[in-house]
Design a protein around this motif. Structure first.
Motif, PDB file in Angstrom:
ATOM      1  N   ALA A 209       1.164   3.916  -3.044  1.00  0.00           N
ATOM      2  CA  ALA A 209       0.838   5.300  -2.719  1.00  0.00           C
ATOM      3  C   ALA A 209       1.974   6.224  -3.128  1.00  0.00           C
ATOM      4  CB  ALA A 209       0.537   5.436  -1.224  1.00  0.00           C
TER       5      ALA A 209
ATOM      6  N   GLN B 230       0.839  -1.205   0.000  1.00  0.00           N
ATOM      7  CA  GLN B 230       0.000   0.000   0.000  1.00  0.00           C
ATOM      8  C   GLN B 230       0.870   1.250   0.000  1.00  0.00           C
ATOM      9  OE1 GLN B 230      -1.315   1.625   3.558  1.00  0.00           O
ATOM     10  NE2 GLN B 230      -3.463   1.925   2.919  1.00  0.00           N
ATOM     11  N   GLU B 231       1.895   1.250   0.835  1.00  0.00           N
ATOM     12  CA  GLU B 231       2.752   2.427   0.945  1.00  0.00           C
ATOM     13  C   GLU B 231       3.525   2.669  -0.360  1.00  0.00           C
ATOM     14  OE1 GLU B 231       3.941   5.660   3.406  1.00  0.00           O
ATOM     15  OE2 GLU B 231       2.337   4.170   3.521  1.00  0.00           O
TER      16      GLU B 231
ATOM     17  N   SER C 108       1.730   9.422  -5.660  1.00  0.00           N
ATOM     18  CA  SER C 108       1.846  10.813  -5.208  1.00  0.00           C
ATOM     19  C   SER C 108       3.233  11.411  -5.361  1.00  0.00           C
ATOM     20  CB  SER C 108       1.432  10.919  -3.738  1.00  0.00           C
ATOM     21  OG  SER C 108       2.305  10.164  -2.910  1.00  0.00           O
TER      22      SER C 108
ATOM     23  N   THR D  94       0.624  11.022   0.585  1.00  0.00           N
ATOM     24  CA  THR D  94      -0.528  11.675   1.225  1.00  0.00           C
ATOM     25  C   THR D  94      -1.591  10.658   1.589  1.00  0.00           C
ATOM     26  OG1 THR D  94      -1.659  12.022  -0.875  1.00  0.00           O
ATOM     27  CG2 THR D  94      -0.086  13.721  -0.176  1.00  0.00           C
ATOM     28  N   PRO D  95      -2.494  11.011   2.516  1.00  0.00           N
ATOM     29  CA  PRO D  95      -3.604  10.110   2.836  1.00  0.00           C
ATOM     30  C   PRO D  95      -4.451   9.812   1.594  1.00  0.00           C
ATOM     31  CG  PRO D  95      -3.389  11.784   4.529  1.00  0.00           C
ATOM     32  CD  PRO D  95      -2.451  12.186   3.440  1.00  0.00           C
ATOM     33  N   GLU D  96      -4.621  10.779   0.749  1.00  0.00           N
ATOM     34  CA  GLU D  96      -5.391  10.552  -0.474  1.00  0.00           C
ATOM     35  C   GLU D  96      -4.720   9.492  -1.342  1.00  0.00           C
ATOM     36  OE1 GLU D  96      -4.486  13.441   0.678  1.00  0.00           O
ATOM     37  OE2 GLU D  96      -6.372  14.465   1.188  1.00  0.00           O
TER      38      GLU D  96
ATOM     39  N   ASP E 187      -5.358   1.834  -1.837  1.00  0.00           N
ATOM     40  CA  ASP E 187      -6.268   0.787  -1.347  1.00  0.00           C
ATOM     41  C   ASP E 187      -7.294   0.414  -2.409  1.00  0.00           C
ATOM     42  OD1 ASP E 187      -5.071   0.489   1.095  1.00  0.00           O
ATOM     43  OD2 ASP E 187      -6.351   1.987   2.099  1.00  0.00           O
TER      44      ASP E 187
ATOM     45  N   ARG F 132      -2.789   7.075  -0.267  1.00  0.00           N
ATOM     46  CA  ARG F 132      -2.968   5.767   0.369  1.00  0.00           C
ATOM     47  C   ARG F 132      -4.374   5.232   0.111  1.00  0.00           C
ATOM     48  NH1 ARG F 132       0.121   8.469   4.499  1.00  0.00           N
ATOM     49  NH2 ARG F 132       2.206   7.494   4.679  1.00  0.00           N
ATOM     50  N   ALA F 133      -5.359   6.126   0.159  1.00  0.00           N
ATOM     51  CA  ALA F 133      -6.732   5.689  -0.109  1.00  0.00           C
ATOM     52  C   ALA F 133      -6.885   5.197  -1.543  1.00  0.00           C
ATOM     53  CB  ALA F 133      -7.699   6.855   0.163  1.00  0.00           C
TER      54      ALA F 133
END
Length: 554
Positions: A531, A527-528, A535, A540-542, A548, A544-545
């Motif tokens: 991500a 995932q990381e 990015s 960023t959290p976005e 996912d 990572r989302a």
């Protein structure tokens, strides 16, 4: 498939041991992290040129070892290994190892047995199929296109191969017979002259010995003629010694009864008469055997000399001349019967050629039909891969007869045109590496190829594309790897999310020492990394989302 790769002291890699499984494996990392080093290392065990620049700075040697496992060892690979006296038991891995010294010299091993680098190149096609920016092998090489089309068509070339072998044998037999006849006919006049010469003499087996003995006896008779004549005079006439012995024996016979000693004397005299008579017979026989006839001696000498001269001419012994005559008659008879033999061989060659043409034409028709199906299948794959302006064509061209072979009378080549109105050209002529990789992917999907290399590697097939195209590439890579092993070096998060296994390549520095390492990521790590690919430097959290969502969609 490739199950293990061990690297020691290759450029920035100090020590690395990787394990691989089935399905799609993806390799990601920042630009310059060292992904090309892994491919260079793998290329080393596949027989690529040894470059001393691959040896890590400060080290005197480097090594790479790759382990491959097979459900069943391909027959052609097993035969090649057997030729090299390398035995592999069922279930045993095939381990290929290469050592490279700083001076550029290298050693190669297969299952710890020293082999040539040439052998590594020969077996590489069974082990790894690599498609990258400068691919000149695999699907790009037109030498393999005919076999790929035949596999796609589901044709069995066994009948054609048998027909080709039969035709070649028939043609070879005909050519050999024609050459023999032409050679024989060229010698026919000479054969006739030699045979006439031999027939005139009509030599007989053992004749040389008999003539030599007769000649020697007559020469002795010539030498002893005077002595024999004198002996004849001594034994002939009424006053000869034998006649005197006989007279004495008759007189003694009348008085022998008078005394025993006279009887003994008569017996001795009788023996003398008998011995003298035998001597007379021997002398007479010797005179007849040694009779000196100048004409007969000359005739014997002449024939003996002629026989020996003829034997020298034909470089054989005199006693071999009768066999030579029989051989010449046989050769002349074969010339006379050669036309009928040639007619039969020509008919056999014609029939064999007709059988081959029938099988080759049937295969040609099957190839044309399969080519149309393949063109349609590839065309259906181009648009999703952002190649909708391109066209693909499988060219099936009949070869001139002198290039026909066991695989038929066709040349097969995959051609493409990348732009509307552009001419078709071979795959290898494409300028864009990204386009080439996507064309190969479309072709492999269309072929649904089975029985190729154990491992397929795509190097940055997604270069220059993103979004839906990258997703299409990832979906097709995953589909291709379902029943095998496929490794993809990628910068695309959409492709990376499709991987069953995910390896991250990273470069680290400690002081002045820089190293490249590879880590097998777990779910969190995947995932990381995806991500980061989405990015950039700051995750960023976005991102990572979104990572996912990509992983869930895969």
């Amino acid at each position: 498939m490739l199950t293990r790769l061990s690297i020691r002291n290759i450029v920035l890699i100090e020590a690395l041991d990787l394990t691989f499984g089935r399905g799609l494996g993806v390799l990601t990392g920042e630009t310059g992290a060292g992904k090309s080093i892994l491919l260079d290392a793998l290329g080393l065990v596949l027989g690529n040129r040894a470059d001393s620049g691959l040896v890590r700075g400060g080290e005197d040697k480097a090594s790479v070892s790759a382990s491959f496992e097979f459900a069943a060892l391909p027959l052609a690979l097993a035969e090649r290994l057997d030729d090299a006296d390398i035995e592999i038991e069922d279930g045993e891995p095939l381990i290929v190892r290469r050592q490279l010294r700083a001076d550029g010299k290298s050693k190669a091993f297969v299952n710890d047995q020293p082999v040539s680098v040439g052998l590594l190149r020969e077996i590489a096609g069974f082990l790894v199929e690599l498609h990258g920016q400068h691919d000149d092998r695999g699907l790009v090489n037109p030498r393999g296109h005919r076999a790929l089309l035949d596999r796609f068509a589901g044709v069995d070339g066994a009948k054609l191969d048998t027909a080709w072998t039969g035709w070649r044998r028939a043609e070879d037999a005909l050519a050999e017979a024609r050459l023999a006849v032409e050679t024989a006919k060229a010698d026919q006049d000479l054969l006739l002259a030699h045979l006439a010469e031999l027939t005139t003499l009509e030599p007989q087996a053992g004749e040389e010995t008999r003539l030599a003995e007769t000649r020697a006896d007559m020469q002795k008779g010539e030498k002893l003629s005077g002595d024999l004549e004198e002996l004849r005079h001594l034994w002939e006439g009424s006053d000869s010694p034998l006649a005197s012995l006989r007279v004495a024996a008759r007189r003694l016979d009348r008085i022998a009864p008078e005394h025993p000693l006279l009887a003994e004397a008569l017996a001795a005299l009788d023996r003398a008469v008998i011995e003298a008579g035998e001597a007379e017979d021997k002398l007479e026989a010797a005179a007849e055997a040694l009779v000196h006839d100048p004409a007969a001696l000359e005739a014997a000498e002449t024939r003996l000399f002629e026989l020996r001269a003829l034997a020298r001419k034909h470089r054989c012994e005199v006693d071999e001349l009768p066999e030579l005559m029989r051989d010449m008659r046989s050769r002349l008879e074969s010339i006379e019967g050669s036309e009928a033999q040639l007619d039969a061989l020509e008919a056999a060659a014609k029939d064999a050629g007709a059988r081959y043409r029938k099988e080759a034409e049937a295969l040609h028709d099957a190839r044309l039909a399969a080519a149309a199906r393949l063109d349609k299948a590839v065309a259906g794959e181009l648009a999703p891969l952002k190649l909708d302006a391109a066209r693909f064509r499988t060219a099936v061209t009949q070869l001139p007869e002198d290039r026909w072979g066991a695989q038929g009378m066709d040349a097969v080549e995959f051609l493409i045109a990348t732009n509307p109105g552009a001419d078709f050209a071979p795959l290898a002529k494409i300028a864009s590496g990204g386009e080439l990789s996507r064309f190969i992917l479309a072709l492999k999907v269309a072929l649904a190829e089975q029985g190729g290399a154990a491992t397929v590697i795509f190097d940055e097939i997604d270069r220059g594309v993103g979004g839906a195209v990258a997703s299409a590439i990832g979906e097709r890579l995953a589909r291709l790897s379902a029943d095998g092993q496929l490794l993809a070096v990628t910068h695309s998060p959409q492709v990376a999310a499709r991987g069953r296994t995910h390896y991250m390549i990273a470069k680290s520095s400690q002081g002045t020492v820089t190293k490249t390492g590879v880590v097998l990521l777990d779910e969190a790590g995947r995932q990381e990394e995806i991500a980061r690919m989405l990015s950039g430097a700051e995750v960023t959290p976005e991102a990572r989302a979104q990572a996912d969502r990509l992983l869930e969609g895969a």
